[in-house]
Design a protein around this motif. Sequence first.
Motif, PDB file in Angstrom:
ATOM      1  N   GLN A   1       0.844  -1.187   0.000  1.00 12.18           N
ATOM      2  CA  GLN A   1       0.000   0.000   0.000  1.00 12.18           C
ATOM      3  C   GLN A   1       0.883   1.243   0.000  1.00 12.18           C
ATOM      4  OE1 GLN A   1      -3.077   0.975  -0.217  1.00 12.18           O
ATOM      5  NE2 GLN A   1      -3.526   2.652   1.178  1.00 12.18           N
ATOM      6  N   LEU A   2       0.565   2.209  -0.880  1.00 13.33           N
ATOM      7  CA  LEU A   2       1.231   3.506  -0.874  1.00 13.33           C
ATOM      8  C   LEU A   2       0.270   4.529  -0.278  1.00 13.33           C
ATOM      9  CD1 LEU A   2       2.908   3.633  -4.412  1.00 13.33           C
ATOM     10  CD2 LEU A   2       3.796   2.656  -2.284  1.00 13.33           C
ATOM     11  N   GLU A   3       0.739   5.285   0.691  1.00 10.31           N
ATOM     12  CA  GLU A   3      -0.097   6.298   1.312  1.00 10.31           C
ATOM     13  C   GLU A   3       0.743   7.531   1.616  1.00 10.31           C
ATOM     14  OE1 GLU A   3       0.246   4.439   5.826  1.00 10.31           O
ATOM     15  OE2 GLU A   3      -1.542   4.071   4.628  1.00 10.31           O
ATOM     16  N   ALA A   4       0.072   8.610   1.969  1.00  6.81           N
ATOM     17  CA  ALA A   4       0.764   9.851   2.295  1.00  6.81           C
ATOM     18  C   ALA A   4      -0.246  10.807   2.918  1.00  6.81           C
ATOM     19  CB  ALA A   4       1.384  10.471   1.040  1.00  6.81           C
ATOM     20  N   PRO A   5       0.226  11.812   3.643  1.00 11.72           N
ATOM     21  CA  PRO A   5      -0.687  12.796   4.226  1.00 11.72           C
ATOM     22  C   PRO A   5      -1.536  13.471   3.146  1.00 11.72           C
ATOM     23  CG  PRO A   5       1.502  13.014   5.160  1.00 11.72           C
ATOM     24  CD  PRO A   5       1.626  12.058   4.026  1.00 11.72           C
ATOM     25  N   ILE A   6      -2.763  13.798   3.490  1.00 15.53           N
ATOM     26  CA  ILE A   6      -3.678  14.384   2.520  1.00 15.53           C
ATOM     27  C   ILE A   6      -3.154  15.721   2.002  1.00 15.53           C
ATOM     28  CG2 ILE A   6      -5.047  15.458   4.358  1.00 15.53           C
ATOM     29  CD1 ILE A   6      -6.322  14.121   0.943  1.00 15.53           C
ATOM     30  N   SER A   7      -2.484  16.491   2.834  1.00 10.58           N
ATOM     31  CA  SER A   7      -1.955  17.779   2.388  1.00 10.58           C
ATOM     32  C   SER A   7      -0.900  17.604   1.299  1.00 10.58           C
ATOM     33  CB  SER A   7      -1.355  18.544   3.573  1.00 10.58           C
ATOM     34  OG  SER A   7      -0.325  17.781   4.188  1.00 10.58           O
ATOM     35  N   TRP A   8      -0.051  16.610   1.455  1.00 11.07           N
ATOM     36  CA  TRP A   8       0.988  16.332   0.456  1.00 11.07           C
ATOM     37  C   TRP A   8       0.373  15.806  -0.833  1.00 11.07           C
ATOM     38  CZ3 TRP A   8       2.666  11.948  -2.162  1.00 11.07           C
ATOM     39  CH2 TRP A   8       3.908  12.045  -2.806  1.00 11.07           C
ATOM     40  N   ARG A   9      -0.577  14.908  -0.702  1.00  9.47           N
ATOM     41  CA  ARG A   9      -1.218  14.353  -1.901  1.00  9.47           C
ATOM     42  C   ARG A   9      -1.967  15.443  -2.662  1.00  9.47           C
ATOM     43  NH1 ARG A   9      -5.185  10.350  -0.821  1.00  9.47           N
ATOM     44  NH2 ARG A   9      -5.296  10.796   1.417  1.00  9.47           N
ATOM     45  N   THR A  10      -2.606  16.331  -1.939  1.00  9.71           N
ATOM     46  CA  THR A  10      -3.338  17.415  -2.587  1.00  9.71           C
ATOM     47  C   THR A  10      -2.391  18.336  -3.344  1.00  9.71           C
ATOM     48  OG1 THR A  10      -5.028  17.370  -0.851  1.00  9.71           O
ATOM     49  CG2 THR A  10      -4.908  19.351  -2.201  1.00  9.71           C
ATOM     50  N   ALA A  11      -1.280  18.683  -2.722  1.00 13.65           N
ATOM     51  CA  ALA A  11      -0.312  19.568  -3.372  1.00 13.65           C
ATOM     52  C   ALA A  11       0.302  18.922  -4.608  1.00 13.65           C
ATOM     53  CB  ALA A  11       0.784  19.952  -2.377  1.00 13.65           C
ATOM     54  N   MET A  12       0.663  17.652  -4.502  1.00 16.39           N
ATOM     55  CA  MET A  12       1.286  16.952  -5.622  1.00 16.39           C
ATOM     56  C   MET A  12       0.321  16.810  -6.798  1.00 16.39           C
ATOM     57  SD  MET A  12       4.436  16.270  -4.864  1.00 16.39           S
ATOM     58  CE  MET A  12       4.864  14.944  -5.995  1.00 16.39           C
ATOM     59  N   LEU A  13      -0.899  16.403  -6.503  1.00 17.39           N
ATOM     60  CA  LEU A  13      -1.875  16.179  -7.568  1.00 17.39           C
ATOM     61  C   LEU A  13      -2.359  17.493  -8.173  1.00 17.39           C
ATOM     62  CD1 LEU A  13      -3.035  13.653  -8.853  1.00 17.39           C
ATOM     63  CD2 LEU A  13      -5.022  13.864  -7.375  1.00 17.39           C
ATOM     64  N   SER A  14      -2.419  18.533  -7.365  1.00 16.18           N
ATOM     65  CA  SER A  14      -2.807  19.850  -7.860  1.00 16.18           C
ATOM     66  C   SER A  14      -1.813  20.330  -8.907  1.00 16.18           C
ATOM     67  CB  SER A  14      -2.873  20.853  -6.710  1.00 16.18           C
ATOM     68  OG  SER A  14      -3.113  22.161  -7.193  1.00 16.18           O
TER      69      SER A  14
END
Length: 232
Positions: A152-165
């Motif tokens: 499973q790959l996971e990460a904090p929502i803030s980081w995922r939001t910034a990366m995907l944005s």
Amino acid sequence: MENLLLKYMNERIGKAPLMSPPHPGPVITISRQCGCNANDVAEVLIEKINKIYAGSKTFVPWKHVSKEILAVASEELKMHPEKVEMLLDETEKNFAEELVLSFTDSYYAHGTKFKKVIGEVIRNIAVKGNVVIVGRASGIIAGDIPKSLHVQLEAPISWRTAMLSHRKNMSLIETRKYIDQVDKQRMAFRDHFKGKTSDKLEHDLSFNAQTLNADQIADLIIRAAEIRHLFD
């Protein structure tokens, strides 16, 4: 069901029974939270595995399976591969409309048929082995294969939001809504195969995609796979 799936899998598996060869696998599955780029990890992982074990006489090259799933499922469901991919990801706003337009009359609105076909395709590719499968509830579908490893790959929502944005050129607000939607839809897809009441763990390993890059994660997966004797 038509004979295409059987023909396709027989070509991959040879003369062995479709669902129960004597030694199914090995297979590595990678699940991910939205915003964690599992395909990058899969590609690096395949490259490393095939390079490390290329000299072994009994080694069978590994492959990152993705297009095969879409190709076989699209034939079975009589749909264009792009429609199958859209339904798998379930991220389109007009999902219900696309579903109606995509299926022929014989498959109209049969969501269980869609999931059944996807499950069979993934199961048989996993049984054939020497593959890395990303998403598609593959960790659950292939969970009982002895020679398997589920990540499973996971990460904090803030980081995922910034990366995907940044990746999709979307605002942070739009991206956060998108992530919430995709994560919920992926969970619903997994629940179809797992069952909401099951307490079975889906993953052997979990990695933080914020603090570990694709190369590092691939190295750790390979070490775990060696411990599990996936390359023997």
